[in-house]
Design a protein around this motif. Sequence first.
Motif, PDB file in Angstrom:
ATOM      1  N   VAL A 224       1.316  -1.381   0.217  1.00  0.00           N
ATOM      2  CA  VAL A 224       0.221  -0.095  -0.495  1.00  0.00           C
ATOM      3  C   VAL A 224       0.933   1.294   0.460  1.00  0.00           C
ATOM      4  N   VAL A 225       0.420   2.029  -1.433  1.00  0.00           N
ATOM      5  CA  VAL A 225       1.970   3.300  -0.930  1.00  0.00           C
ATOM      6  C   VAL A 225       0.406   4.588  -1.732  1.00  0.00           C
ATOM      7  N   GLN A 226       1.188   5.897  -0.339  1.00  0.00           N
ATOM      8  CA  GLN A 226       0.309   7.242  -1.096  1.00  0.00           C
ATOM      9  C   GLN A 226       0.207   7.779  -2.325  1.00  0.00           C
ATOM     10  N   ALA A 227       1.296   7.436  -3.920  1.00  0.00           N
ATOM     11  CA  ALA A 227       1.391   7.715  -4.269  1.00  0.00           C
ATOM     12  C   ALA A 227       0.195   7.473  -5.471  1.00  0.00           C
ATOM     13  N   GLY A 228      -0.017   8.342  -6.055  1.00  0.00           N
ATOM     14  CA  GLY A 228      -1.514   8.172  -6.848  1.00  0.00           C
ATOM     15  C   GLY A 228      -1.264   7.552  -8.479  1.00  0.00           C
ATOM     16  N   ASN A 229       0.682   7.636  -9.215  1.00  0.00           N
ATOM     17  CA  ASN A 229       0.856   7.287  -9.687  1.00  0.00           C
ATOM     18  C   ASN A 229       1.656   5.916  -9.467  1.00  0.00           C
ATOM     19  N   ASP A 230       1.068   5.422 -10.859  1.00  0.00           N
ATOM     20  CA  ASP A 230       2.044   3.644 -10.427  1.00  0.00           C
ATOM     21  C   ASP A 230       3.187   3.662 -11.583  1.00  0.00           C
ATOM     22  N   PHE A 231       3.982   4.767 -12.518  1.00  0.00           N
ATOM     23  CA  PHE A 231       5.112   4.672 -12.782  1.00  0.00           C
ATOM     24  C   PHE A 231       5.681   4.036 -12.231  1.00  0.00           C
ATOM     25  N   GLU A 232       6.086   4.580 -10.829  1.00  0.00           N
ATOM     26  CA  GLU A 232       7.555   4.441  -9.407  1.00  0.00           C
ATOM     27  C   GLU A 232       6.340   3.057  -8.643  1.00  0.00           C
ATOM     28  N   GLN A 233       6.430   2.388  -9.194  1.00  0.00           N
ATOM     29  CA  GLN A 233       5.514   1.204  -8.396  1.00  0.00           C
ATOM     30  C   GLN A 233       5.696  -0.350  -8.891  1.00  0.00           C
ATOM     31  N   LEU A 234       6.392   0.104 -10.070  1.00  0.00           N
ATOM     32  CA  LEU A 234       7.070  -2.066 -10.761  1.00  0.00           C
ATOM     33  C   LEU A 234       8.189  -2.156 -10.050  1.00  0.00           C
ATOM     34  N   GLU A 235       9.283  -1.564  -9.257  1.00  0.00           N
ATOM     35  CA  GLU A 235      10.577  -1.715  -9.090  1.00  0.00           C
ATOM     36  C   GLU A 235      10.242  -2.888  -7.582  1.00  0.00           C
ATOM     37  N   PRO A 236       8.831  -1.828  -6.921  1.00  0.00           N
ATOM     38  CA  PRO A 236       9.194  -1.863  -4.855  1.00  0.00           C
ATOM     39  C   PRO A 236       8.073  -3.023  -5.506  1.00  0.00           C
ATOM     40  N   GLY A 237       6.852  -3.695  -6.015  1.00  0.00           N
ATOM     41  CA  GLY A 237       6.288  -4.769  -6.335  1.00  0.00           C
ATOM     42  C   GLY A 237       7.444  -5.997  -6.914  1.00  0.00           C
ATOM     43  N   ILE A 238       7.953  -6.265  -7.545  1.00  0.00           N
ATOM     44  CA  ILE A 238       9.109  -6.288  -7.687  1.00  0.00           C
ATOM     45  C   ILE A 238      10.082  -7.178  -6.710  1.00  0.00           C
ATOM     46  N   ASP A 239      10.010  -5.980  -5.921  1.00  0.00           N
ATOM     47  CA  ASP A 239      10.956  -6.638  -4.965  1.00  0.00           C
ATOM     48  C   ASP A 239       9.799  -6.592  -3.600  1.00  0.00           C
ATOM     49  N   ARG A 240       9.270  -6.893  -3.690  1.00  0.00           N
ATOM     50  CA  ARG A 240       8.526  -7.795  -2.772  1.00  0.00           C
ATOM     51  C   ARG A 240       7.996  -9.262  -3.062  1.00  0.00           C
ATOM     52  N   VAL A 241       7.552  -9.445  -4.476  1.00  0.00           N
ATOM     53  CA  VAL A 241       7.874 -10.223  -4.876  1.00  0.00           C
ATOM     54  C   VAL A 241       9.459 -11.387  -5.055  1.00  0.00           C
ATOM     55  N   GLU A 242       9.670 -10.804  -4.472  1.00  0.00           N
ATOM     56  CA  GLU A 242      11.886 -11.387  -4.935  1.00  0.00           C
ATOM     57  C   GLU A 242      11.418 -11.725  -3.653  1.00  0.00           C
ATOM     58  N   GLN A 243      10.980 -11.049  -2.266  1.00  0.00           N
ATOM     59  CA  GLN A 243      11.198 -11.131  -0.757  1.00  0.00           C
ATOM     60  C   GLN A 243      10.285 -12.160  -0.243  1.00  0.00           C
ATOM     61  N   ASN A 244       9.034 -12.573  -1.273  1.00  0.00           N
ATOM     62  CA  ASN A 244       8.519 -12.991  -0.401  1.00  0.00           C
ATOM     63  C   ASN A 244       8.492 -14.300  -1.126  1.00  0.00           C
ATOM     64  N   PHE A 245       9.401 -15.045  -2.349  1.00  0.00           N
ATOM     65  CA  PHE A 245       9.535 -15.952  -3.358  1.00  0.00           C
ATOM     66  C   PHE A 245      11.170 -16.430  -3.548  1.00  0.00           C
ATOM     67  N   GLY A 246      11.912 -14.915  -2.954  1.00  0.00           N
ATOM     68  CA  GLY A 246      13.143 -15.358  -2.744  1.00  0.00           C
ATOM     69  C   GLY A 246      14.287 -15.573  -3.980  1.00  0.00           C
ATOM     70  N   LYS A 247      12.939 -14.647  -5.491  1.00  0.00           N
ATOM     71  CA  LYS A 247      13.424 -14.820  -6.343  1.00  0.00           C
ATOM     72  C   LYS A 247      12.745 -13.715  -7.754  1.00  0.00           C
ATOM     73  N   THR A 248      12.567 -13.495  -8.490  1.00  0.00           N
ATOM     74  CA  THR A 248      12.666 -12.214  -9.302  1.00  0.00           C
ATOM     75  C   THR A 248      11.446 -13.213 -10.182  1.00  0.00           C
ATOM     76  N   PRO A 249      10.565 -12.386 -10.316  1.00  0.00           N
ATOM     77  CA  PRO A 249      10.292 -13.359 -11.724  1.00  0.00           C
ATOM     78  C   PRO A 249      10.786 -13.221 -13.090  1.00  0.00           C
ATOM     79  N   ASP A 250       9.855 -14.103 -14.632  1.00  0.00           N
ATOM     80  CA  ASP A 250      10.834 -14.366 -14.985  1.00  0.00           C
ATOM     81  C   ASP A 250       9.812 -12.850 -16.001  1.00  0.00           C
ATOM     82  N   GLN A 251       8.722 -12.964 -15.377  1.00  0.00           N
ATOM     83  CA  GLN A 251       7.985 -12.011 -16.665  1.00  0.00           C
ATOM     84  C   GLN A 251       7.689 -11.480 -16.309  1.00  0.00           C
ATOM     85  N   ALA A 252       7.010  -9.888 -16.131  1.00  0.00           N
ATOM     86  CA  ALA A 252       6.057  -8.487 -15.779  1.00  0.00           C
ATOM     87  C   ALA A 252       5.391  -8.355 -17.010  1.00  0.00           C
TER      88      ALA A 252
END
Length: 345
Positions: free
Chosen positions: A118-146
């Motif tokens: 959950v973020v306070q920013a209204g735009n999504d441009f800056e949310q892709l990398e933090p989202g990938i970081d969360r996936v990596e944190q949960n699964f120990g690896k990044t997805p092959d495709q976004a």
Amino acid sequence: AHAAQDSFRRKERVEQGLKQAREQVAAVEAMSEEETSRRISKARSRAQRERQQRLEQALEEFEKLAEEGGGKDKENRRVSTTDPQARVMKQADGGFAPSYNVQINTDAANAVVVAVGVVQAGNDFEQLEPGIDRVEQNFGKTPDQAVTDGGFVSRDNIVAMKERGIEFIGPCGDDAGKGKSSYEGRGVSAQYHSSQFVYDAESDSYRCPQGKTLSYEGKEQRHTQVSYRYRAQRSDCQGCPVKSQCCPGNRVTGRSVHRSEEIAEVAEFRHKMQSEQAREIYRHRAQVAETPNLWIKAKFGLRQFSVRGWSKVGMEALWACLTYNIRVWIRLRWRQPAAVATVPA
Ligand code: SF4
């Protein structure tokens, strides 16, 4: 968000409210038990203290907004006095409302939610990398495709995904469309949009529809894009019979046009998104990504958070996604009955 639409105030109003809240807290605390019962006194005192805390938090949010905005638009900054961490954001129906931006990452195979933020920013441009970081944190690896919608597609994100070895699929931005609306806003006729100016690589110059030359003037470099600027002679434009259609706002300079050079990563992304294979992958995005959203809103009825504050909203969003995942898990188990165990004789 749970904030009221009309709870957004300017900094002076919040400071004024905080002063009053502090006086009321002091007044309630100073009351003797004869004046009011102990229970009522405590309830009032608690309500006033909570109000004071919310207003103190609202002032802290002004500091955050000042840092984020870099001193811009100071006069129009407002913060909600009921949920100071909420931000006014554009809604799907085109309106604006106090909101939090909930980012949900979904696995394409089974539409299971794999990360929530959950973020306070209204735009999504800056949310892709933090989202990938969360996936990596949960699964120990990044997805092959976004795979994302156009709100996440930017030059920075194309480069970042390439650097992280993730295949990025998303719609290409319509640069021509953006330029068109900018020209319309400035009163430039369609015959004088920059696409009507002819570039000559040999002389590195442009020729305008009236046959005048626009010479190279300078280079502008943003993080991932280089733009070359060309300008006509002031004397040519100021005396031109079609100036009012070509550059109505230019009073002291000649007309300019820009030539952009795409970096290799962006050119490769654009080329890839022309392929049927990439388009086919993108066609499935809406079904995968919107399924959790629709379930949470339509089936669970969560259209507005029942709590206030960024961390509590984060918890409510997380619980909603967990509930959704349990529903998916039940559906998948039901579809694939467990193998019957065979007992050796
Ligand atoms: S205003 Fe300048 S750039 Fe535009 S058509 Fe006339 S001479 Fe050419």
